[in-house]
Motif scaffolding. Structure first.
Motif, PDB file in Angstrom:
ATOM      1  N   VAL A 117       0.855  -1.189   0.000  1.00  0.00           N
ATOM      2  CA  VAL A 117       0.000   0.000   0.000  1.00  0.00           C
ATOM      3  C   VAL A 117       0.890   1.237   0.000  1.00  0.00           C
ATOM      4  O   VAL A 117       1.852   1.322   0.777  1.00  0.00           O
ATOM      5  CB  VAL A 117      -0.938   0.024   1.225  1.00  0.00           C
ATOM      6  CG1 VAL A 117      -1.776   1.303   1.234  1.00  0.00           C
ATOM      7  CG2 VAL A 117      -1.836  -1.212   1.235  1.00  0.00           C
ATOM      8  N   ASP A 118       0.580   2.194  -0.874  1.00  0.00           N
ATOM      9  CA  ASP A 118       1.278   3.477  -0.925  1.00  0.00           C
ATOM     10  C   ASP A 118       0.268   4.588  -0.661  1.00  0.00           C
ATOM     11  O   ASP A 118      -0.859   4.552  -1.173  1.00  0.00           O
ATOM     12  CB  ASP A 118       1.922   3.710  -2.294  1.00  0.00           C
ATOM     13  CG  ASP A 118       2.895   2.605  -2.685  1.00  0.00           C
ATOM     14  OD1 ASP A 118       3.530   2.022  -1.782  1.00  0.00           O
ATOM     15  OD2 ASP A 118       3.018   2.324  -3.891  1.00  0.00           O
ATOM     16  N   ALA A 119       0.681   5.586   0.105  1.00  0.00           N
ATOM     17  CA  ALA A 119      -0.150   6.761   0.378  1.00  0.00           C
ATOM     18  C   ALA A 119       0.591   8.001  -0.099  1.00  0.00           C
ATOM     19  O   ALA A 119       1.825   8.078   0.002  1.00  0.00           O
ATOM     20  CB  ALA A 119      -0.463   6.871   1.868  1.00  0.00           C
ATOM     21  N   MET A 120      -0.151   8.981  -0.620  1.00  0.00           N
ATOM     22  CA  MET A 120       0.510  10.142  -1.229  1.00  0.00           C
ATOM     23  C   MET A 120      -0.397  11.363  -1.162  1.00  0.00           C
ATOM     24  O   MET A 120      -1.626  11.247  -1.067  1.00  0.00           O
ATOM     25  CB  MET A 120       0.854   9.834  -2.679  1.00  0.00           C
ATOM     26  CG  MET A 120      -0.336   9.432  -3.526  1.00  0.00           C
ATOM     27  SD  MET A 120       0.049   8.261  -4.856  1.00  0.00           S
ATOM     28  CE  MET A 120       0.443   6.768  -3.923  1.00  0.00           C
ATOM     29  N   ALA A 121       0.228  12.532  -1.221  1.00  0.00           N
ATOM     30  CA  ALA A 121      -0.515  13.789  -1.203  1.00  0.00           C
ATOM     31  C   ALA A 121       0.372  14.896  -1.743  1.00  0.00           C
ATOM     32  O   ALA A 121       1.605  14.824  -1.662  1.00  0.00           O
ATOM     33  CB  ALA A 121      -0.977  14.131   0.216  1.00  0.00           C
ATOM     34  N   ASN A 122      -0.257  15.931  -2.309  1.00  0.00           N
ATOM     35  CA  ASN A 122       0.475  17.153  -2.611  1.00  0.00           C
ATOM     36  C   ASN A 122      -0.423  18.353  -2.394  1.00  0.00           C
ATOM     37  O   ASN A 122      -1.646  18.259  -2.468  1.00  0.00           O
ATOM     38  CB  ASN A 122       1.116  17.147  -4.005  1.00  0.00           C
ATOM     39  CG  ASN A 122       0.128  17.069  -5.137  1.00  0.00           C
ATOM     40  OD1 ASN A 122      -1.020  17.498  -5.033  1.00  0.00           O
ATOM     41  ND2 ASN A 122       0.569  16.507  -6.260  1.00  0.00           N
ATOM     42  N   TRP A 123       0.223  19.470  -2.094  1.00  0.00           N
ATOM     43  CA  TRP A 123      -0.493  20.703  -1.768  1.00  0.00           C
ATOM     44  C   TRP A 123       0.116  21.861  -2.549  1.00  0.00           C
ATOM     45  O   TRP A 123       1.344  22.034  -2.566  1.00  0.00           O
ATOM     46  CB  TRP A 123      -0.388  21.027  -0.276  1.00  0.00           C
ATOM     47  CG  TRP A 123      -0.968  19.988   0.621  1.00  0.00           C
ATOM     48  CD1 TRP A 123      -2.238  19.920   1.095  1.00  0.00           C
ATOM     49  CD2 TRP A 123      -0.267  18.869   1.195  1.00  0.00           C
ATOM     50  NE1 TRP A 123      -2.385  18.830   1.913  1.00  0.00           N
ATOM     51  CE2 TRP A 123      -1.189  18.164   1.996  1.00  0.00           C
ATOM     52  CE3 TRP A 123       1.050  18.396   1.101  1.00  0.00           C
ATOM     53  CZ2 TRP A 123      -0.848  17.023   2.695  1.00  0.00           C
ATOM     54  CZ3 TRP A 123       1.392  17.255   1.802  1.00  0.00           C
ATOM     55  CH2 TRP A 123       0.448  16.577   2.597  1.00  0.00           C
ATOM     56  N   GLN A 124      -0.728  22.672  -3.166  1.00  0.00           N
ATOM     57  CA  GLN A 124      -0.285  23.912  -3.780  1.00  0.00           C
ATOM     58  C   GLN A 124      -0.345  25.001  -2.711  1.00  0.00           C
ATOM     59  O   GLN A 124      -1.414  25.463  -2.336  1.00  0.00           O
ATOM     60  CB  GLN A 124      -1.177  24.280  -4.966  1.00  0.00           C
ATOM     61  CG  GLN A 124      -1.114  23.298  -6.117  1.00  0.00           C
ATOM     62  CD  GLN A 124      -1.937  23.747  -7.312  1.00  0.00           C
ATOM     63  OE1 GLN A 124      -2.223  24.930  -7.467  1.00  0.00           O
ATOM     64  NE2 GLN A 124      -2.310  22.784  -8.159  1.00  0.00           N
ATOM     65  N   LEU A 125       0.820  25.398  -2.226  1.00  0.00           N
ATOM     66  CA  LEU A 125       0.886  26.359  -1.130  1.00  0.00           C
ATOM     67  C   LEU A 125       0.702  27.787  -1.611  1.00  0.00           C
ATOM     68  O   LEU A 125       0.374  28.667  -0.812  1.00  0.00           O
ATOM     69  CB  LEU A 125       2.225  26.213  -0.407  1.00  0.00           C
ATOM     70  CG  LEU A 125       2.528  24.801   0.126  1.00  0.00           C
ATOM     71  CD1 LEU A 125       3.854  24.793   0.856  1.00  0.00           C
ATOM     72  CD2 LEU A 125       1.414  24.307   1.034  1.00  0.00           C
ATOM     73  N   LEU A 126       0.931  28.032  -2.906  1.00  0.00           N
ATOM     74  CA  LEU A 126       0.678  29.330  -3.515  1.00  0.00           C
ATOM     75  C   LEU A 126      -0.186  29.124  -4.748  1.00  0.00           C
ATOM     76  O   LEU A 126      -0.241  28.032  -5.313  1.00  0.00           O
ATOM     77  CB  LEU A 126       1.995  30.019  -3.904  1.00  0.00           C
ATOM     78  CG  LEU A 126       2.938  30.416  -2.767  1.00  0.00           C
ATOM     79  CD1 LEU A 126       4.218  31.023  -3.328  1.00  0.00           C
ATOM     80  CD2 LEU A 126       2.262  31.377  -1.801  1.00  0.00           C
ATOM     81  N   ALA A 127      -0.849  30.179  -5.172  1.00  0.00           N
ATOM     82  CA  ALA A 127      -1.756  30.084  -6.305  1.00  0.00           C
ATOM     83  C   ALA A 127      -1.000  29.706  -7.574  1.00  0.00           C
ATOM     84  O   ALA A 127       0.204  29.948  -7.701  1.00  0.00           O
ATOM     85  CB  ALA A 127      -2.481  31.414  -6.496  1.00  0.00           C
ATOM     86  N   ASP A 128      -1.730  29.109  -8.529  1.00  0.00           N
ATOM     87  CA  ASP A 128      -1.198  28.736  -9.833  1.00  0.00           C
ATOM     88  C   ASP A 128      -0.059  27.726  -9.738  1.00  0.00           C
ATOM     89  O   ASP A 128       0.773  27.634 -10.643  1.00  0.00           O
ATOM     90  CB  ASP A 128      -0.723  29.963 -10.617  1.00  0.00           C
ATOM     91  CG  ASP A 128      -1.855  30.947 -10.879  1.00  0.00           C
ATOM     92  OD1 ASP A 128      -2.981  30.468 -11.110  1.00  0.00           O
ATOM     93  OD2 ASP A 128      -1.602  32.160 -10.846  1.00  0.00           O
ATOM     94  N   GLY A 129       0.013  26.982  -8.651  1.00  0.00           N
ATOM     95  CA  GLY A 129       1.020  25.942  -8.514  1.00  0.00           C
ATOM     96  C   GLY A 129       2.440  26.454  -8.425  1.00  0.00           C
ATOM     97  O   GLY A 129       3.382  25.731  -8.770  1.00  0.00           O
ATOM     98  N   GLN A 130       2.628  27.691  -7.955  1.00  0.00           N
ATOM     99  CA  GLN A 130       3.980  28.241  -7.860  1.00  0.00           C
ATOM    100  C   GLN A 130       4.824  27.506  -6.819  1.00  0.00           C
ATOM    101  O   GLN A 130       6.009  27.267  -7.027  1.00  0.00           O
ATOM    102  CB  GLN A 130       3.933  29.726  -7.516  1.00  0.00           C
ATOM    103  CG  GLN A 130       3.543  30.629  -8.680  1.00  0.00           C
ATOM    104  CD  GLN A 130       3.630  32.080  -8.294  1.00  0.00           C
ATOM    105  OE1 GLN A 130       2.843  32.573  -7.477  1.00  0.00           O
ATOM    106  NE2 GLN A 130       4.576  32.785  -8.872  1.00  0.00           N
ATOM    107  N   LEU A 131       4.211  27.178  -5.694  1.00  0.00           N
ATOM    108  CA  LEU A 131       4.915  26.471  -4.625  1.00  0.00           C
ATOM    109  C   LEU A 131       4.122  25.214  -4.291  1.00  0.00           C
ATOM    110  O   LEU A 131       2.962  25.293  -3.881  1.00  0.00           O
ATOM    111  CB  LEU A 131       5.054  27.364  -3.388  1.00  0.00           C
ATOM    112  CG  LEU A 131       5.839  26.774  -2.213  1.00  0.00           C
ATOM    113  CD1 LEU A 131       7.294  26.532  -2.604  1.00  0.00           C
ATOM    114  CD2 LEU A 131       5.756  27.698  -0.999  1.00  0.00           C
ATOM    115  N   VAL A 132       4.734  24.044  -4.486  1.00  0.00           N
ATOM    116  CA  VAL A 132       4.038  22.773  -4.301  1.00  0.00           C
ATOM    117  C   VAL A 132       4.836  21.895  -3.347  1.00  0.00           C
ATOM    118  O   VAL A 132       6.057  21.725  -3.507  1.00  0.00           O
ATOM    119  CB  VAL A 132       3.844  22.042  -5.647  1.00  0.00           C
ATOM    120  CG1 VAL A 132       3.156  20.698  -5.434  1.00  0.00           C
ATOM    121  CG2 VAL A 132       3.032  22.902  -6.609  1.00  0.00           C
TER     122      VAL A 132
END
Length: 684
Positions: A623-638
């Motif tokens: 089992v693999d778990a994963m996530a990502n977050w765009q910390l700034l608009a337009d995916g500038q900081l991910v």
């Protein structure tokens, strides 16, 4: 302890005589780019493309219609999984298994057959070079992949020459994919790390710009450095450390009816492994060797698509230079080395009428090999120089007699020529030509359900085989080309977010070519050794809501050779893989700025025919778990996080060489244990 070469300096012998060095790649790129840039004034005479159009230029690579059981991995999936290699990308896909444990030892199996029977392209450039065991052919860097597409099984005439078990196309990103809306230039800086064993670290930098109203230019560099990993029992797995670098320059643009992309890519891998990089030192005789691999790919894709139903021309030209060298770690003596250069093109046109689409074209590839091996007793040390070429002509048509029916039919004709120019088997030659027809019928009784039946043949004449073995095994000039036939039945249902896709298949490969050991005056020779076959099925079902999605799949392949099951000793052909269940869960926030996922894979026990009394290949669940977050608009900081092998299971992937009868033990590398992968990227 992480193994490294005694010297960090480049080995001059790695650059084989008679071939241009890698320093010539920027020169070739600049010459070609200068010619294209000379056309830049034309760009100012046309209306600049809006950002939305500039970021969605038509794909240059022609692909077959997607069929049940095949897949396409897009950029969103790649970024979510924090993929570091092909194993991370493909292991949870239907019909595919990736083994090896260490990155350098990875092999891709499609429906139980090895990737050596599969056509692989990167930005349209064919990757035919088999250099040393598991190395080079399918080593790719995921960081700038736009998509990976797989069409499994012999199929359409447009799949290319020798696609016995299908084709896998890797497409990379361009400047317009990277630019933020409203911007003409930007940069991407990314750092990633994986925490397991001695850990691994990755640094990524990219610069991209709109250098004309309709021209984009991008340059990228990736450095990935990894140490020995720990398995699920917490034991250090050595030697598996690696040092990976990848650079690319890509120019692309669109001028009215013309679009193009020009790509130059270089990939380097170095590390210290045992003589067989996919095995431990189980017999006590394997020595550590310094391994170096380099792949250099130059490709040009062009499309001319005027406002005409009769003309849609797509052209691809490429040069692929792959080389490797292994030296004994303790003495510095050459164990083996080789270089294969492949050049070729594909030129096709599509004519579209009211109910009929016709694709027709020609393709060509020439391969040149130089290889040396000093791995055997000195009387059998050898070298070889070989050339091979294949010319093909093809036509593929789709006819829609009504809204409910689609008839697809095609044929390609391929002419193969192979010669041993010097060294082992000098003077031998093989030549053969053969057509490969295909036919498929699809019926849509409702708007939501389609049923499909297909039959296809594929022919692969004598080509250059693995470089290491080519300097050891002789050609006698008496080989027959390999022939595959494939029958598939499929269905697809989609309605209100629900989907169900199923495929059943049966395929035969006649006249399979392999190295035959004799141990007499010659070490061995290449021969047609028999027929391989597979029967199997793939099934996927799931539901996609606006923000949530679930999926469940199962696939199984029963692979045999001359009426016995395949096993791990059938190197270059395939192996037995247990019935595999896959599951996925995806969720994204209402804003779209965060994504979460779970991937699970359950592989059932598989009988092992490698020797009488050999234990079954044990089943496992991961089992693999994963996530990502765009910390700034337009995916500038991910920010991205993945926890692979969440429950820290110890297992051997069934696609890994596992149990060895002579040693009475498992001699391949177990899979990595639990690993935390984190990344942060900033685009500006």
């Amino acid at each position: 302890m992480r193994q490294r070469s005694p010297s960090g300096r480049a080995d001059p012998a790695f650059f084989l005589p008679g071939r241009s060095s890698m320093n010539s790649l920027p020169m070739r790129l600049s010459l070609t780019g200068a010619t294209l840039l000379a056309l830049a004034p034309m760009a100012h005479a046309v209306q600049p493309l809006p950002d939305a159009e500039a970021r969605t230029l038509d794909e240059v690579v022609v692909t077959a219609e997607r069929e049940p059981g095949n897949f396409a991995i897009d950029r969103n999936e790649i970024e979510l999984t924090q993929a570091a290699d092909l194993g991370d990308l493909l292991s949870n896909e239907s019909g595919v298994a990736v083994g090896g444990g260490s990155t350098v030892a990875q092999k891709v199996y499609v429906r139980g057959f090895e990737d050596t029977l599969l056509n692989v392209t990167i930005d349209g450039a064919q990757q035919p070079a088999e250099l040393y065991h598991h190395q080079t052919r399918v080593q790719v860097e995921p960081e700038f992949i736009r998509s990976i597409e797989l069409d499994a099984g012999a199929g359409a005439a447009t799949a290319g020459a020798g696609a016995l078990t299908g084709t896998m196309r890797v497409n990379t990103r361009n400047a317009f994919d990277m630019l933020s809306p409203g911007r003409d230039a930007g940069m991407l800086v990314k750092g990633a790390a994986g925490f397991n064993g001695q850990d691994h670290h990755k640094a990524v930098v990219a610069a991209f710009a709109r250098v004309g109203p309709n021209l984009g230019l991008m340059a990228t560099h990736v450095r990935h450095d990894g140490g020995d990993y720990d398995d699920g029992n917490g034991q250090r797995v050595s030697p598996t450390a690696f040092d990976h670098e990848r650079s690319q320059v890509k120019l692309n643009g669109q001028f009215n009816a013309h679009s193009f992309d020009l790509s130059a890519e270089r990939l380097d891998d170095t590390g210290t492994y045992y003589e067989r990089p996919h095995m431990t030192n189980f017999n006590g005789r394997f020595q550590l060797s310094d391994h170096r691999m380099r792949r250099e790919t130059l490709s040009y894709n062009h499309r001319y698509n005027p406002a005409s139903a009769a003309i849609d021309v797509r052209a691809t030209a490429y040069r692929n230079d792959s080389r490797y060298q292994n030296r004994r770690n303790n003495t510095g003596l050459v164990y083996s080395r080789g270089q294969q250069v492949s050049t070729g093109f594909d030129l096709r046109n599509t004519t579209r009428l009211d109910a009929f689409d016709l694709v027709y074209g020609i393709d060509y590839r020439r391969d040149e090999l130089r290889a040396t091996q000093q791995a055997t007793p000195p009387p059998f040390w050898g070298s070889t120089q070989q050339t091979a070429r294949v010319f093909g002509a093809y036509v593929q048509g789709d006819w829609r007699p009504s809204a409910s029916w689609l008839l697809s039919a095609g044929v390609r004709w391929d002419d193969y020529r192979h010669e041993v120019d010097a060294g082992v088997g000098k003077g031998a030659s093989n030549a053969q030509s053969r057509p490969s027809p295909n036919l498929a019928i699809e019926w849509r009784p409702t708007d939501h359900l389609s049923l499909r039946a297909a039959y296809a043949q594929a022919f692969r004449g004598v080509t250059i085989r693995e470089a290491f073995f080519s300097a050891l095994y002789t050609h006698h000039g008496d080989l027959e080309g390999e022939r595959a036939d494939n029958v598939e039945l499929g269905l697809a249902y989609e309605r209100d977010g629900w989907y169900l896709r199923a495929t059943g298949f049966r395929q035969h490969i006649d006249n399979y070519i392999a190295a035959v050991y004799t141990g007499n005056a010659e070490w061995g020779h290449w021969g047609n050794i028999g027929q391989a076959e597979v029967d199997g099925y793939e099934l996927e079902a799931g539901k996609d809501w606006q923000q949530f999605g679930v999926g469940l799949g199962v696939w199984n392949s029963d692979n045999r050779f001359d009426d016995r099951p395949l096993n791990d000793a059938d190197l270059g052909l395939g192996t037995g893989i247990g019935r595999t269940w896959t599951a996925r869960v995806d969720w994204r926030s209402a804003s779209g700025r965060s994504r979460y996922g779970l991937r699970a894979r359950r592989v059932e026990d598989e009988a092992n025919s490698i020797a009488p009394g050999a234990p079954d290949k044990p089943g496992y669940a991961v089992v693999d778990a994963m996530a990502n977050w765009q910390l700034l608009a337009d995916g500038q900081l991910v920010l991205g996080v993945a926890l692979n092998n969440l429950f820290d299971r110890h297992y051997y992937d069934h696609a890994t060489y596992g149990y060895n009868a002579g040693a009475g033990a498992y001699v391949g590398f177990p899979a990595s244990g639990r690993e935390l992968v984190t990344s942060i990227s900033y685009r500006f």
